[in-house]
Each structure stands twice: as C-alpha cells, then as structure tokens.
Design a protein around this motif. Structure first.
Motif, PDB file in Angstrom:
ATOM      1  N   ALA A  81       0.866  -1.174   0.000  1.00 30.84           N
ATOM      2  CA  ALA A  81       0.000   0.000   0.000  1.00 30.84           C
ATOM      3  C   ALA A  81       0.906   1.228   0.000  1.00 30.84           C
ATOM      4  O   ALA A  81       2.122   1.114   0.192  1.00 30.84           O
ATOM      5  CB  ALA A  81      -0.900  -0.003   1.226  1.00 30.84           C
ATOM      6  N   LYS A  82       0.317   2.369  -0.193  1.00 30.30           N
ATOM      7  CA  LYS A  82       1.088   3.611  -0.199  1.00 30.30           C
ATOM      8  C   LYS A  82       1.851   3.809   1.112  1.00 30.30           C
ATOM      9  O   LYS A  82       2.963   4.321   1.126  1.00 30.30           O
ATOM     10  CB  LYS A  82       0.147   4.781  -0.445  1.00 30.30           C
ATOM     11  CG  LYS A  82       0.769   5.970  -1.071  1.00 30.30           C
ATOM     12  CD  LYS A  82      -0.298   6.999  -1.409  1.00 30.30           C
ATOM     13  CE  LYS A  82       0.240   7.975  -2.420  1.00 30.30           C
ATOM     14  NZ  LYS A  82      -0.746   8.984  -2.774  1.00 30.30           N
ATOM     15  N   CYS A  83       1.239   3.358   2.222  1.00 30.07           N
ATOM     16  CA  CYS A  83       1.844   3.588   3.536  1.00 30.07           C
ATOM     17  C   CYS A  83       2.872   2.530   3.933  1.00 30.07           C
ATOM     18  O   CYS A  83       3.577   2.701   4.914  1.00 30.07           O
ATOM     19  CB  CYS A  83       0.756   3.683   4.602  1.00 30.07           C
ATOM     20  SG  CYS A  83      -0.430   2.341   4.571  1.00 30.07           S
ATOM     21  N   GLY A  84       2.967   1.423   3.196  1.00 23.74           N
ATOM     22  CA  GLY A  84       3.952   0.409   3.543  1.00 23.74           C
ATOM     23  C   GLY A  84       3.641  -0.947   2.953  1.00 23.74           C
ATOM     24  O   GLY A  84       2.769  -1.095   2.101  1.00 23.74           O
ATOM     25  N   CYS A 106      -7.233 -15.344  14.957  1.00 20.66           N
ATOM     26  CA  CYS A 106      -6.407 -14.132  14.991  1.00 20.66           C
ATOM     27  C   CYS A 106      -5.702 -13.921  13.651  1.00 20.66           C
ATOM     28  O   CYS A 106      -5.034 -14.834  13.141  1.00 20.66           O
ATOM     29  CB  CYS A 106      -5.383 -14.258  16.125  1.00 20.66           C
ATOM     30  SG  CYS A 106      -4.342 -12.802  16.317  1.00 20.66           S
ATOM     31  N   ILE A 107      -5.817 -12.726  13.098  1.00 15.69           N
ATOM     32  CA  ILE A 107      -5.053 -12.350  11.907  1.00 15.69           C
ATOM     33  C   ILE A 107      -3.660 -11.950  12.381  1.00 15.69           C
ATOM     34  O   ILE A 107      -3.511 -11.164  13.323  1.00 15.69           O
ATOM     35  CB  ILE A 107      -5.713 -11.170  11.161  1.00 15.69           C
ATOM     36  CG1 ILE A 107      -7.143 -11.507  10.751  1.00 15.69           C
ATOM     37  CG2 ILE A 107      -4.867 -10.742   9.966  1.00 15.69           C
ATOM     38  CD1 ILE A 107      -7.273 -12.607   9.730  1.00 15.69           C
ATOM     39  N   VAL A 108      -2.636 -12.493  11.730  1.00 17.14           N
ATOM     40  CA  VAL A 108      -1.256 -12.235  12.133  1.00 17.14           C
ATOM     41  C   VAL A 108      -0.538 -11.532  10.984  1.00 17.14           C
ATOM     42  O   VAL A 108      -0.426 -12.077   9.888  1.00 17.14           O
ATOM     43  CB  VAL A 108      -0.524 -13.544  12.511  1.00 17.14           C
ATOM     44  CG1 VAL A 108       0.873 -13.230  13.035  1.00 17.14           C
ATOM     45  CG2 VAL A 108      -1.329 -14.344  13.527  1.00 17.14           C
ATOM     46  N   PHE A 109      -0.062 -10.325  11.263  1.00 17.51           N
ATOM     47  CA  PHE A 109       0.730  -9.554  10.307  1.00 17.51           C
ATOM     48  C   PHE A 109       2.193  -9.806  10.649  1.00 17.51           C
ATOM     49  O   PHE A 109       2.614  -9.567  11.782  1.00 17.51           O
ATOM     50  CB  PHE A 109       0.378  -8.066  10.395  1.00 17.51           C
ATOM     51  CG  PHE A 109      -1.063  -7.797  10.066  1.00 17.51           C
ATOM     52  CD1 PHE A 109      -1.496  -7.776   8.746  1.00 17.51           C
ATOM     53  CD2 PHE A 109      -1.988  -7.571  11.073  1.00 17.51           C
ATOM     54  CE1 PHE A 109      -2.835  -7.533   8.442  1.00 17.51           C
ATOM     55  CE2 PHE A 109      -3.327  -7.326  10.778  1.00 17.51           C
ATOM     56  CZ  PHE A 109      -3.740  -7.311   9.461  1.00 17.51           C
ATOM     57  N   ILE A 110       2.952 -10.273   9.670  1.00 18.72           N
ATOM     58  CA  ILE A 110       4.298 -10.756   9.949  1.00 18.72           C
ATOM     59  C   ILE A 110       5.334  -9.979   9.148  1.00 18.72           C
ATOM     60  O   ILE A 110       5.228  -9.853   7.925  1.00 18.72           O
ATOM     61  CB  ILE A 110       4.407 -12.255   9.627  1.00 18.72           C
ATOM     62  CG1 ILE A 110       3.383 -13.032  10.466  1.00 18.72           C
ATOM     63  CG2 ILE A 110       5.827 -12.768   9.874  1.00 18.72           C
ATOM     64  CD1 ILE A 110       2.925 -14.312   9.864  1.00 18.72           C
ATOM     65  N   GLU A 111       6.330  -9.497   9.853  1.00 18.45           N
ATOM     66  CA  GLU A 111       7.496  -8.852   9.252  1.00 18.45           C
ATOM     67  C   GLU A 111       8.637  -9.858   9.297  1.00 18.45           C
ATOM     68  O   GLU A 111       8.972 -10.387  10.359  1.00 18.45           O
ATOM     69  CB  GLU A 111       7.860  -7.587  10.025  1.00 18.45           C
ATOM     70  CG  GLU A 111       9.067  -6.855   9.497  1.00 18.45           C
ATOM     71  CD  GLU A 111       8.855  -6.208   8.140  1.00 18.45           C
ATOM     72  OE1 GLU A 111       9.858  -5.754   7.562  1.00 18.45           O
ATOM     73  OE2 GLU A 111       7.715  -6.142   7.635  1.00 18.45           O
ATOM     74  N   VAL A 112       9.209 -10.150   8.141  1.00 18.25           N
ATOM     75  CA  VAL A 112      10.326 -11.091   8.053  1.00 18.25           C
ATOM     76  C   VAL A 112      11.612 -10.286   7.917  1.00 18.25           C
ATOM     77  O   VAL A 112      11.722  -9.412   7.058  1.00 18.25           O
ATOM     78  CB  VAL A 112      10.161 -12.047   6.847  1.00 18.25           C
ATOM     79  CG1 VAL A 112      11.355 -12.995   6.739  1.00 18.25           C
ATOM     80  CG2 VAL A 112       8.860 -12.824   6.944  1.00 18.25           C
ATOM     81  N   LYS A 117       4.433   2.154  10.333  1.00 16.95           N
ATOM     82  CA  LYS A 117       4.030   1.855   8.948  1.00 16.95           C
ATOM     83  C   LYS A 117       3.294   0.528   8.879  1.00 16.95           C
ATOM     84  O   LYS A 117       2.290   0.401   8.166  1.00 16.95           O
ATOM     85  CB  LYS A 117       5.260   1.822   8.030  1.00 16.95           C
ATOM     86  CG  LYS A 117       5.836   3.176   7.733  1.00 16.95           C
ATOM     87  CD  LYS A 117       7.035   3.056   6.819  1.00 16.95           C
ATOM     88  CE  LYS A 117       7.669   4.413   6.591  1.00 16.95           C
ATOM     89  NZ  LYS A 117       8.857   4.312   5.722  1.00 16.95           N
ATOM     90  N   LEU A 118       3.778  -0.460   9.603  1.00 16.26           N
ATOM     91  CA  LEU A 118       3.103  -1.761   9.628  1.00 16.26           C
ATOM     92  C   LEU A 118       1.694  -1.633  10.190  1.00 16.26           C
ATOM     93  O   LEU A 118       0.747  -2.230   9.668  1.00 16.26           O
ATOM     94  CB  LEU A 118       3.909  -2.770  10.456  1.00 16.26           C
ATOM     95  CG  LEU A 118       5.189  -3.301   9.829  1.00 16.26           C
ATOM     96  CD1 LEU A 118       6.014  -4.062  10.861  1.00 16.26           C
ATOM     97  CD2 LEU A 118       4.876  -4.196   8.636  1.00 16.26           C
ATOM     98  N   THR A 132      -0.535   0.074   7.603  1.00 15.74           N
ATOM     99  CA  THR A 132      -0.785  -0.833   6.483  1.00 15.74           C
ATOM    100  C   THR A 132      -1.739  -1.943   6.892  1.00 15.74           C
ATOM    101  O   THR A 132      -2.635  -2.319   6.127  1.00 15.74           O
ATOM    102  CB  THR A 132       0.542  -1.405   5.959  1.00 15.74           C
ATOM    103  OG1 THR A 132       1.444  -0.324   5.686  1.00 15.74           O
ATOM    104  CG2 THR A 132       0.339  -2.203   4.685  1.00 15.74           C
ATOM    105  N   ALA A 133      -1.575  -2.472   8.097  1.00 17.03           N
ATOM    106  CA  ALA A 133      -2.465  -3.523   8.591  1.00 17.03           C
ATOM    107  C   ALA A 133      -3.897  -3.001   8.721  1.00 17.03           C
ATOM    108  O   ALA A 133      -4.852  -3.697   8.353  1.00 17.03           O
ATOM    109  CB  ALA A 133      -1.964  -4.050   9.932  1.00 17.03           C
ATOM    110  N   THR A 134      -4.048  -1.798   9.224  1.00 18.66           N
ATOM    111  CA  THR A 134      -5.378  -1.204   9.350  1.00 18.66           C
ATOM    112  C   THR A 134      -6.031  -1.076   7.982  1.00 18.66           C
ATOM    113  O   THR A 134      -7.211  -1.399   7.805  1.00 18.66           O
ATOM    114  CB  THR A 134      -5.293   0.169  10.048  1.00 18.66           C
ATOM    115  OG1 THR A 134      -4.755  -0.023  11.356  1.00 18.66           O
ATOM    116  CG2 THR A 134      -6.651   0.836  10.148  1.00 18.66           C
ATOM    117  N   LEU A 135      -5.267  -0.644   6.998  1.00 14.34           N
ATOM    118  CA  LEU A 135      -5.781  -0.521   5.636  1.00 14.34           C
ATOM    119  C   LEU A 135      -6.186  -1.893   5.099  1.00 14.34           C
ATOM    120  O   LEU A 135      -7.257  -2.048   4.497  1.00 14.34           O
ATOM    121  CB  LEU A 135      -4.738   0.131   4.732  1.00 14.34           C
ATOM    122  CG  LEU A 135      -5.126   0.311   3.275  1.00 14.34           C
ATOM    123  CD1 LEU A 135      -6.329   1.238   3.150  1.00 14.34           C
ATOM    124  CD2 LEU A 135      -3.958   0.858   2.479  1.00 14.34           C
TER     125      LEU A 135
END
Length: 129
Positions: free
Chosen positions: A42-45, A56-62, A84-85, A88-91
């Motif tokens: 997305a534009k934000c990240g 649970c939705i899991v947003f993962i940074e590698v 930023k994460l 982006t997750a909210t979006l």
C-alpha cells in the motif's frame, strides 16, 4: 527436494527477501498458521506475510541478517517501521471489510540468521499504542 535453508542463489535484495519470506512462511505453516496473503503493498507500507492463527489475523514482518555482528534481525524493525506496519495492517483490514476495533490481530516478527538455520518467531512483537 531443495532444502530451503541453503543460501539463495539470488542476484538482488528482492530475490533474497522472497527466499527468506518463503522460509518463514514454511516455518509458520508447520507451526499451524494458515496463509492468507503475502507481500501486501500500500502507499503507507508493505506487509511481508499475513496469516491466521485460529481466529487471529497475524501480520508478519520477516527480517534476515547473514550474521549477528551488526545486531539481530529483529532489531531492524524500528519504531518508524512499526508505525508503517500498523497503518498498512489497518488498511488491509478495512479492505477486507474487517474492523480494526473488533477483529483480533497481532504483529509478529520472524527473525532469520545463519542462512536460515536459525529462525526466531517473535509473537506480539509490535504492540499498538
């Protein structure tokens, strides 16, 4: 079958990133998480991996570091990167028709060292706030 922990024969950072993201996805799948999406931009990240752990939705940074001489891979997730994460997750949640206020989600980091031989899965690594 090719072993995923071998050093990738990549020519650029994106290919190396893809290699270690695939390794992280495989590791998390073996731990019971279910893949939802990867490389959401997305534009934000960007979010490397989006998976589900039960409800649970899991947003993962590698993050990958070849060695630890200059710090641990997880230390590369700065406060700015965390913000930023979160944006982006909210979006992503809103694009899926989910509310960030009523949907269970968390942010994890998968830190990889030693050409993939050392994988550290850090749950709830980034807190909202």
């Amino acid at each position: 079958m090719k072993q995923l922990w071998t050093t990738p024969k990549a020519t650029n950072k994106r290919q190396i990133g893809n290699h270690y993201e695939a390794l992280a996805k495989r590791h998390l799948t073996q731990q019971g998480l279910i893949e939802v999406a990867d490389n959401f931009n997305a534009k934000c990240g960007e979010i490397d991996l989006i998976m589900r752990d039960l409800e649970c939705i899991v947003f993962i940074e590698v993050k990958y570091r070849q060695n630890r001489h200059f710090g641990l891979a997880q230390e590369m997730v700065t406060a700015s990167k965390a913000r930023k994460l979160q944006k982006t997750a909210t979006l992503w949640l809103m694009n899926q028709g989910l509310s960030p206020y009523t949907t269970e989600f968390r942010f994890d980091i998968v830190a990889i060292h030693n050409n993939g031989h050392d994988i550290n899965w850090i749950q709830n690594a980034i807190t909202q706030g």
